[in-house]
Design a protein around this motif. Structure first.
Motif, PDB file in Angstrom:
ATOM      1  N   GLY E 139       0.906  -0.615   0.196  1.00  0.00           N
ATOM      2  CA  GLY E 139       0.138   0.116  -0.380  1.00  0.00           C
ATOM      3  C   GLY E 139       0.569   1.473   0.000  1.00  0.00           C
TER       4      GLY E 139
ATOM      5  N   ASP F 132       1.146   8.940  -1.204  1.00  0.00           N
ATOM      6  CA  ASP F 132       1.370   8.147  -1.169  1.00  0.00           C
ATOM      7  C   ASP F 132       1.995   7.540  -0.321  1.00  0.00           C
ATOM      8  N   ALA F 133       1.941   6.034   0.054  1.00  0.00           N
ATOM      9  CA  ALA F 133       3.748   6.393   0.709  1.00  0.00           C
ATOM     10  C   ALA F 133       4.473   5.796  -0.373  1.00  0.00           C
TER      11      ALA F 133
ATOM     12  N   ASP G 132      -2.035  -0.206  -2.223  1.00  0.00           N
ATOM     13  CA  ASP G 132      -1.886  -0.368  -4.136  1.00  0.00           C
ATOM     14  C   ASP G 132      -1.264  -2.029  -3.753  1.00  0.00           C
TER      15      ASP G 132
END
Ligand SMILES: [Ca+2]
Ligand SMILES: [Ca+2]
Ligand SMILES: [Ca+2]
Ligand SMILES: [Ca+2]
Ligand SMILES: [Ca+2]
Ligand SMILES: [Ca+2]
Ligand SMILES: [Ca+2]
Ligand SMILES: [Ca+2]
Ligand SMILES: [Ca+2]
Ligand SMILES: [Ca+2]
Ligand SMILES: [Ca+2]
Ligand SMILES: [Ca+2]
Ligand SMILES: [Ca+2]
Ligand SMILES: [Ca+2]
Ligand SMILES: [Ca+2]
Ligand SMILES: [Ca+2]
Lengths: 139, 139, 139, 139, 139, 139, 139, 139, 139, 139
Positions: E139, F132-133, G132
């Motif tokens: 993620g 976002d990571a 994600d």
């Protein structure tokens, strides 16, 4: 220096001519015309060189690129021509020009051309582990 | 030039035959038939070459690729065959064809084939630091 | 050809034995058992080879991979064993097998093994500028 | 084997000592203490080696990494020390340890250290076209 | 050590001077002034070196970079000057400085300069398969 | 708890039953058999749920997934069946199962199924900017 | 089922008709002809649907896509037509078809069309944090 | 402020209490112990909050995270506990904590927990087109 | 249709006027002049629309974009002007134009403008899980 | 307009005040000083706004950002202050400022603040399928 398109490339003295160092420039704003159809063509150019006594001046390089805006140019020919002009202006130890043209007919074309000064030899490359650059921030 | 599929490859004169320069073309629209089952196959082709006296013409290359649409072709054979045809048409100093086929049976297959003109030697590569190309815009 | 798991690898004749060309296959569907615990293990395999007289047949390769499903295998040993089997079946000029195993104990393990035919020499590599492949579409 | 942190590295016999093959391990769970401030430091380690008679055992490697949790370590020194310990345990033909430390003072530091067994020579590399691995699934 | 900008670079003793190992530092916080217009310029610097007897100290490196904040600097000159200062402070076996400047005039400029200690030779590189680092989490 | 494949899912008490919180689990090691051909199928599963009184235990979940290894399963049916089993074991406020199957016939299939406890309503989502990571390290 | 191109779409019974679940299919192998020029066109199709009583069968879907290979099709019309055919075959609660066509005239075109069964209402979406998907392996 | 691990979270006054604004913090350096095995666990934490009268102080937050280094913690419980501590210290209008744990048993676990101040309502979100941030530099 | 730059936009009849469907076009080849300095400007345009009775014709759209090549245009004004022209030509139910301009003064500017037909209402969006598109091939 | 740092923001008339359109600006060149330590801080700013009668002028915005170079600023306070200044200068219908600061203490901090004109309501968002922008070229 004017702000008109021009084929005259300005230079400045290499600040460290005793060292073979590498300058990389990415030039995303190149457009010319297709010599067959007269329609616009586009490319992104990448310039890599090892200067000898002269470096190419940034603003001048931008005006030079502008000068192709109304000229008809074939992909393979214009890449070689720009390399020739840059070599004539700066007489570098080494220069590589990479042109990545926008898609035509569903096919993508890139052209890469190089010049080496007679007698010049690159130092043997010191191969190190490579590390990707990433963003300085998160998100 | 017609707009029919054809195996006849057109060429034009190399604009800078005195310099070994590199042309890269990405051709995403290749399809043929599986010779065993008759079902369609797909691939993306990448052509890298150093021209000698002739360069391959873009539109002709597209029509050539179209000509495989109704032919049965094995992956390994068709990659070698296209390379042979391109070599016959342009007689290059060097040419490499890379074919990346769409997945079959859960396995992905790529094929890479090369031709070198007898007696031709590449210039020793000048290895520079490499920089990724990125978007010209944000978002 | 049956659709049962089998260690028997099928081959076909190299369509262009006069040229050293490169076949790359990505095989994402490999699973076996841990010989210590009996629990499932998973890996993605990448096969790169330069065929001599024979190429490995795709469907047969899939059935071969299936044959490990109920066998106990250590990471380092199974990679070498698969390479040995593929070499025995195709007697290639060159073959490299890369196995990327799923994480165990918080550590990721990859294994790479190669075979070279005695007396075979690779052609000196022609180093060209490299260009990334990208999507054929937008979005 | 206990599940306590330990500097004792376990090994197993190389299953294919007749072949120079390559093992790559990614170890994301390394933490130690800053010897100046006593505060935690973090790194991701990457181990690449070509075994001779012995391979490092996975669980043992994890326990070894755990053993640094309460020790004070300088970045450059600990990378060299871990390499020395792994070399002492496995006596490999070749070993490279890469440590990527988390940012300190706004600066990112990576350290790469290698060991080569006296008299060992790598086989000349067979340079092939390279293909990126991608996801097995969509989305 | 003070927390003022300074050109004085601190060093510490190389913990493993008997081994040629590689230190990579990414320094995202560099800013200076354009000598023509007085306006701010920005760059990200990447330092790669193989230390001899001395390593550059992290906090000192940060303060050194700060010292350029109010100085006028040309891209090509400042990259060579920083390399010279780092070489003077640490006398390394090898050092490469890469400066990636923010876009000016729509053109992106990177500069790469290297120093090699007279008589020093790099070990021949052991070329292994390379594997990308990825996130430790999902993620 | 045994280390055999089993359909029996273990649970533990929700540590914070007074709060609707979200657990996301990525399960990359799912394989079963195609009920038509008997050949192996593969998928990656993603489980998202808001527990009520019980949470699913990690090791048990792994053994449950293993239990499909020798069973014939259609894509759409097995996704719904696993969701049903997880709901029966944990009686959650909300649960979503996403299954991404490996390519078959050149087509990629994903299946998403959800369960909501009768009478349960999600809190209205607080929509924030998203970031976002990225990697904790460079390179 | 034959292996000939066909407009006849096969279906199977929805295994869980009591639940509104989502099937996503990515179909990268679509090609037809331009009705103006007769030249090949290419697209990648994405199908998202919530089945009612019937699901579309995978192999049949592949043969259906093949049936456009020799037909002239406008981008906007063919996307709507395929959606209509799929709706006629499966009578779904909801269906969305996304077609991403390969570049023409330097412009990329995507078309998205949807069908909703009269009277059907989607359940209100439970919005969760999203994570994600990434590779199961390293490198 | 000391530099010892501590559960005491420091705060400072919200500089703009009249406006609902959003603070996002990414905390990559979290480690604790598994309460079953005593072995280290790792996670990356993401904190999103809308402050009321107090904001959490950065250095204090770091020392707080350090305080878990020698404690046994279950994934689901520790995420809720850290959220509770941060809420107790800052009494925010809204707070969301996302914990992404490193892989265990081949399964990746993320936990997301939220707190909303009684009576607080988010402003309706103004949905704009979104644009990805990218690198400021090339390469 | 001529191949000259022109402000006259051609249209064709919507093939499915009974359905609200979405057409997305990416137009990477836009250039005009800065009205202050006369120097070239560049942008990538993204057009999203739901047609009513008419769709914009692809080649005509390309010639329309060409017509700005020698015109002076401010960023915010030209985006609104192009939207107005496209609305006048096609009278769509909905249209959104996104313009991403190349960097100027170190700042990146994007402009997004929309038109909605009076009285038109979008269908409520059916929110599904989303899946990224990826390459059809490997490498 | 001078080329000195200044807090005075210049504006120009909105070219289309009758339409709610969205301007997005990415400003990667922000630096100030830490008010506690006096050391430099860095951030990337993202400005999103819907203008009413006035738009912010690009060069002026750059000089305004420059004016923080020698000022001490806390992260949360400076983000709110810049938003206040931009609102005072342009009186927009809506404005959002996102500041992404470089890492400090191993923690990454982003701040997002918004202003809405009293009485202004956003048009309901038309939610369309979204498509990623990609490079115009290959490589
Ligand atoms: Ca890079
Ligand atoms: Ca950046
Ligand atoms: Ca690239
Ligand atoms: Ca671009
Ligand atoms: Ca690639
Ligand atoms: Ca690709
Ligand atoms: Ca890779
Ligand atoms: Ca990498
Ligand atoms: Ca990470
Ligand atoms: Ca992400
Ligand atoms: Ca990385
Ligand atoms: Ca994704
Ligand atoms: Ca995968
Ligand atoms: Ca992003
Ligand atoms: Ca996407
Ligand atoms: Ca694609």
């Amino acid at each position: 220096m004017s702000s008109q398109p021009t084929k005259a490339l300005e230079t400045f003295d290499n600040p460290q001519p005793g060292r073979d160092f590498h300058i990389h420039m990415e030039i995303p704003e190149f457009t010319c015309l297709c010599p067959k159809t007269g329609q616009p063509d586009f490319a992104v150019l990448y310039l890599d060189y090892i200067p000898d006594q002269k470096c190419v001046e940034l603003k001048s390089l931008k005006l030079y690129m502008w000068s192709f805006r109304d000229e008809g140019c074939f992909h393979e020919a214009v890449t070689n021509r720009i390399l020739d002009d840059l070599v004539a202006a700066t007489d570098p130890k080494f220069m590589r020009l990479t042109a990545k043209f926008y898609v035509r007919g569903g096919i993508f074309t890139n052209v890469v051309a190089e010049h080496r000064k007679p007698g010049w030899q690159p130092l043997p490359r010191v191969e190190l582990s490579q590390f990707d650059a990433q963003s300085n921030i998160r998100g």
